[in-house]
Design an enzyme around this catalytic site. Structure first.
Site, PDB file in Angstrom:
ATOM      1  N   GLU A  52       0.814  -1.215   0.000  1.00 11.01           N
ATOM      2  CA  GLU A  52       0.000   0.000   0.000  1.00 11.01           C
ATOM      3  C   GLU A  52       0.849   1.267   0.000  1.00 11.01           C
ATOM      4  O   GLU A  52       0.459   2.289  -0.568  1.00 11.01           O
ATOM      5  CB  GLU A  52      -0.960   0.018   1.191  1.00 11.01           C
ATOM      6  CG  GLU A  52      -2.125  -0.961   1.058  1.00 11.01           C
ATOM      7  CD  GLU A  52      -1.801  -2.339   1.607  1.00 11.01           C
ATOM      8  OE1 GLU A  52      -0.622  -2.607   1.930  1.00 11.01           O
ATOM      9  OE2 GLU A  52      -2.733  -3.164   1.709  1.00 11.01           O
ATOM     10  N   PHE A 114     -11.804  -7.847  12.969  1.00  7.97           N
ATOM     11  CA  PHE A 114     -10.666  -8.247  12.129  1.00  7.97           C
ATOM     12  C   PHE A 114     -10.331  -7.134  11.128  1.00  7.97           C
ATOM     13  O   PHE A 114     -11.209  -6.611  10.454  1.00  7.97           O
ATOM     14  CB  PHE A 114     -11.002  -9.540  11.379  1.00  7.97           C
ATOM     15  CG  PHE A 114      -9.891  -9.970  10.454  1.00  7.97           C
ATOM     16  CD1 PHE A 114      -8.640 -10.313  10.953  1.00  7.97           C
ATOM     17  CD2 PHE A 114     -10.093 -10.005   9.079  1.00  7.97           C
ATOM     18  CE1 PHE A 114      -7.618 -10.685  10.104  1.00  7.97           C
ATOM     19  CE2 PHE A 114      -9.064 -10.389   8.227  1.00  7.97           C
ATOM     20  CZ  PHE A 114      -7.827 -10.722   8.742  1.00  7.97           C
ATOM     21  N   GLN A 115      -9.078  -6.784  11.071  1.00  4.31           N
ATOM     22  CA  GLN A 115      -8.577  -5.715  10.202  1.00  4.31           C
ATOM     23  C   GLN A 115      -9.274  -4.383  10.455  1.00  4.31           C
ATOM     24  O   GLN A 115      -9.441  -3.586   9.549  1.00  4.31           O
ATOM     25  CB  GLN A 115      -8.669  -6.118   8.718  1.00  4.31           C
ATOM     26  CG  GLN A 115      -7.700  -7.257   8.385  1.00  4.31           C
ATOM     27  CD  GLN A 115      -7.461  -7.446   6.903  1.00  4.31           C
ATOM     28  OE1 GLN A 115      -8.333  -7.181   6.087  1.00  4.31           O
ATOM     29  NE2 GLN A 115      -6.278  -7.913   6.554  1.00  4.31           N
ATOM     30  N   LYS A 164     -17.805  -1.295   5.043  1.00  3.53           N
ATOM     31  CA  LYS A 164     -18.223  -2.260   4.027  1.00  3.53           C
ATOM     32  C   LYS A 164     -19.736  -2.259   3.834  1.00  3.53           C
ATOM     33  O   LYS A 164     -20.220  -2.414   2.708  1.00  3.53           O
ATOM     34  CB  LYS A 164     -17.733  -3.654   4.428  1.00  3.53           C
ATOM     35  CG  LYS A 164     -17.755  -4.644   3.272  1.00  3.53           C
ATOM     36  CD  LYS A 164     -17.064  -5.942   3.637  1.00  3.53           C
ATOM     37  CE  LYS A 164     -17.058  -6.896   2.450  1.00  3.53           C
ATOM     38  NZ  LYS A 164     -16.401  -8.173   2.780  1.00  3.53           N
ATOM     39  N   MET A 482      24.242   9.437   3.039  1.00  4.43           N
ATOM     40  CA  MET A 482      24.049  10.682   3.780  1.00  4.43           C
ATOM     41  C   MET A 482      24.238  10.455   5.274  1.00  4.43           C
ATOM     42  O   MET A 482      24.820  11.284   5.964  1.00  4.43           O
ATOM     43  CB  MET A 482      22.653  11.255   3.487  1.00  4.43           C
ATOM     44  CG  MET A 482      22.478  12.693   3.923  1.00  4.43           C
ATOM     45  SD  MET A 482      23.654  13.817   3.130  1.00  4.43           S
ATOM     46  CE  MET A 482      22.694  14.438   1.752  1.00  4.43           C
TER      47      MET A 482
END
Lengths: 584, 186
Positions: A52, A114-115, A164, A482
């Site tokens: 993602e 969940f999630q 959802k 760096m």
């Protein structure tokens, strides 16, 4: 009477109505209804990222190179939390992106489902605004408002969290024209009185400088045109931040190069010595100003910015102008022309004499000797061999990024995608994918360091799947360059964890994905290798082995002023005192 | 004056003049923030204060326009003049914020706070508490043989003064609403 439709269908309809042609995303449980709708249409292309974070950076790359908002679709929970880095990156660099996240059904919110994650809570500080949509009737209107907020005023990332059950339920669709966009309407016209005061200052200035930033590019092509007109007409020197490269052509004779911590000597010295500083769409970032007490003493300062909170945040200015760069420059030119196009040309001529002395120092000079490629040489050759192309450059973050800003020349805006504010390693590769999606026929190169590049290397799968011929030009010094440079200068050369151990064979890695890999370690074969990369029709990983302990100069060390730059290795002894070493 | 209400021109021709402008003096300002009454709007405002390290001395929030779905957040904050300007500008760019009024600089204003004091005690202390409450024009809203609950409305310093007086007389609990404020005049 309009037909009712599901929330999921509304999402796709709203995106289509907003003119979206490409969505970067990754499916999951809580966005399955939307993916089902995407499956059943052909108007919007979905690009499947491999993570993602990659999807959000790709959307950023798409937005920055096209001027259109980037769109990203991810699932709830881990999908949303993985998007956080990209959102923060877009917030810091003022990039318009719209991220749609799935959420668990409304009746399960708060149950540790969940999630489930508190997505609007987590992303509140890293978005310009975000919404949790609890009713399908409000879904399409909210998406239109999200596009409005992302693209107006100071652009930025927005997020719409869609449970959802809201995606499954049906209701009436609100077209963009009928959507309630709220009261958010930032001021775009600047205060004429202050603009006139700035014109008076322009007429009298003896040592003026334009200090431009990403705001010029965000304002759009008209702002770039007006800026170029203003610079040509006044004959004043112009420098730019990392974010603003390309707003004025690097080939222009008024161009001083980038300013700031690794900016050019002439640009920083001019900022220090000017008597009129005209800040156009930049924000006095700490990488620009150096130590504040000694920042450009003796100059009057004007600041044009669309965000009132940018003005007087770190540097007190004399002429604050809140407005869109394009609108303000239009008014500024109008007033200046009406008053007779005057400048103090004699004094400005003298100023140029001084600037040319600084230019003569040639702060970017280097010598390519021996059998090891210097990173500066690699970028100089890349510049020479690609400048005739319609070329888009992305970078990761670190030394290579600064060298790219120094040694590559940008003639036009929207050609330079780099993580400026947040400094996100792993930004460049997915961003290059987004750029290539927006510009299928252009030459898209990601200048990378090997360590940054590995952070999002999974996106090789994306590049291969969509046949995106992105060129990954990796300056491989087997170091976090760096970090290593700072450890050398500030931490007694104790190189704690700053080397890249167990690196992959990049050529084999490319081949494992079905791409082309090129290894180059010899300055004599570099040109041929770069040409091979450019002409190959497909993604390339270019493993360019460069000097391992090269430092990036010029450099304004922490706690120092613009006129206290380190120009090379000889300057580095004791350059930073204990106080400076505390600063980042 | 610019829309930012920043004095223009003036004397700040050089960064070396920053000191007087960016003074270290701490000021206390009362800000009225008119916001859309939507989910999470208070979190946005206080998240801004927390995230950027600003102080909140007092915070009140309630819906003021039901049909227009507007709420008024009154926040009392302290900081240098520059920090206060930043706070106002940062508040102003939160999308559901309609406007930010600085009641401390916009002209005279009235500020009121409501407080409830539970004072426990018997005998002389109890009588003294009641006498002082009368002087302060506090109302008795609950009474038992061992306690009073006083209700007092007034500016913050009046509430503070009454609390100081009640402490030795058996102040057991104190609840304050925080400041509500309006500008004076039309």
């Amino acid at each position: 009477m309009a037909q009712k439709m599901t929330g999921a269908k509304m999402v796709v309809q709203a995106l289509a109505d907003q003119g979206v042609d490409t969505v970067f995303g990754y499916p999951g449980g809580a966005v399955l209804p939307i993916y089902d709708e995407i499956f059943q249409q052909n108007g919007i292309r979905h690009v499947l990222a491999r993570h993602e974070q990659g999807a959000v950076h790709a959307a950023e790359g798409y937005a920055r190179s096209s001027g259109k908002p980037g769109v990203c679709l991810v699932t709830s929970g881990p999908g949303a939390t993985n998007a956080v880095t990209g959102l923060t990156d877009a917030l810091m660099d003022s990039i318009p992106i719209v991220v749609l996240t799935g959420q668990v059904p409304t009746f399960m919110i708060g149950s540790d489902a969940f999630q489930e994650a508190d997505t609007v809570g987590i992303t509140r500080p890293c978005t310009k605004h975000n919404w949790l949509v609890k009713e399908t009737s409000k879904l399409s209107g909210t998406i239109h408002e999200a596009f409005h907020v992302a693209t107006t005023g100071r652009p930025g990332p927005v997020l719409v969290d869609i449970p959802k059950d809201v995606q499954f339920a049906t209701d009436y669709y609100t077209p963009p024209a009928k959507a309630n966009l709220g009261h958010y309407q930032p001021q775009v016209k600047g205060d004429l009185e202050t603009i006139t005061e700035l014109v008076e200052a322009i007429e009298k200035a003896e040592r003026p400088i334009f200090y431009t930033g990403g705001g010029v590019i965000n304002s759009g092509p008209a702002a770039t045109q007006l800026l170029r007109e203003l610079v040509e007409a006044t004959g004043f020197p112009i420098t730019s931040t990392l974010m603003g490269l390309g707003c004025y052509p690097a080939s222009g004779d008024k161009w001083l190069g980038m300013l700031g911590m690794h900016g050019l000597y002439e640009a920083n010295m001019s900022m220090h010595g000017c008597d009129l500083m005209i800040n156009i769409g930049a924000r006095f970032d700490d990488r620009i100003t150096g130590v504040l007490d000694a920042f450009s003493p003796g100059s009057r300062k004007a600041h044009i910015d669309i965000d009132p909170s940018s003005i007087n945040k770190v540097i007190r200015v004399d002429m604050p102008i809140v407005g869109d760069v394009g609108h303000v420059l239009e008014d500024l030119l109008k007033v200046w022309k009406a008053r007779g196009r005057k400048t103090n040309s004699g004094a400005v001529q003298k100023w140029w004499g001084q600037i040319n002395e600084w230019r003569a120092v040639d702060c970017l000079k280097f010598e390519q000797k021996g059998k090891v490629i210097k990173p500066q040489y690699a970028l100089s050759r890349l510049e020479a061999l690609t400048k005739k192309h319609d070329r888009y450059i992305c970078t990761e973050v670190g030394q290579h990024q600064m060298w790219a800003a120094q040694y590559l020349n940008f003639e036009d805006p929207n050609r330079w995608m780099t993580s400026g504010g947040l400094g996100t390693m792993g930004y460049g590769f997915p961003a290059s994918i987004g750029v290539q999606m927006a510009h299928p026929d252009a030459l898209v190169i990601n200048v990378a360091g090997e360590a940054s590049w590995l952070m999002n290397m999974q996106e090789m799968g994306t590049a291969m799947q969509y046949r995106l011929p992105v060129k990954q030009f990796i300056l491989n010094n087997e170091r976090l360059g760096m970090v290593r440079q700072w450890q050398e200068l500030l931490h007694g050369e104790r190189y704690s964890e700053s080397w890249s151990e167990s690196l992959p064979d990049f050529v084999k890695l490319a081949e494992a994905f079905g791409a082309k890999g090129i290894l180059c370690s010899d300055p004599d074969t570099l040109d041929d290798a770069i040409m091979e990369m450019i002409t190959h029709d497909g993604p390339v990983i270019f493993d360019c082995l460069v000097t391992k302990h090269e430092n990036c100069f010029p450099m304004i060390p922490s706690g120092k002023a613009h006129n206290q730059m380190l120009m090379g290795e000889a300057d580095t002894q004791g350059a930073i005192d204990a106080k400076g070493s505390v600063l980042v | 004056m610019s829309p930012l209400k920043i004095k223009k021109g003036a004397n700040s021709h050089s960064a070396y003049n920053l000191r007087p402008n960016f003074s270290d003096v701490q000021e206390t300002h009362t800000l009225a923030v008119i916001v859309d009454n939507e989910a999470g709007v208070l979190a946005r405002v206080i998240g801004l204060f927390a995230g950027r390290g600003y102080n909140i001395e007092s915070l009140t929030v309630a819906e003021i326009d039901h049909s227009g779905k507007l709420s008024r957040i009154t926040v009392v904050t302290t900081g240098t003049p520059q920090a206060i300007e930043q706070i106002k500008a940062q508040l102003g760019r939160i999308v559901p914020v309609h406007r930010v009024n600085d009641l401390t600089v916009d002209g005279p204003s009235v500020e009121r706070e409501l407080a409830l004091f539970k004072v426990e005690g018997t005998g002389e202390k109890r009588v003294e508490a009641l006498r002082l409450a009368d002087i302060f024009r506090a109302n008795v809203v609950d009474s038992t043989l061992e306690s009073f609950v006083f209700e007092l409305t007034g500016p913050t310093d009046k509430i503070d003064a009454f609390a100081d007086l009640m402490r030795p007389l058996g102040l057991a609990e104190l609840a304050r609403t925080g400041v509500a404020a309006l500008s004076r005049g039309a």
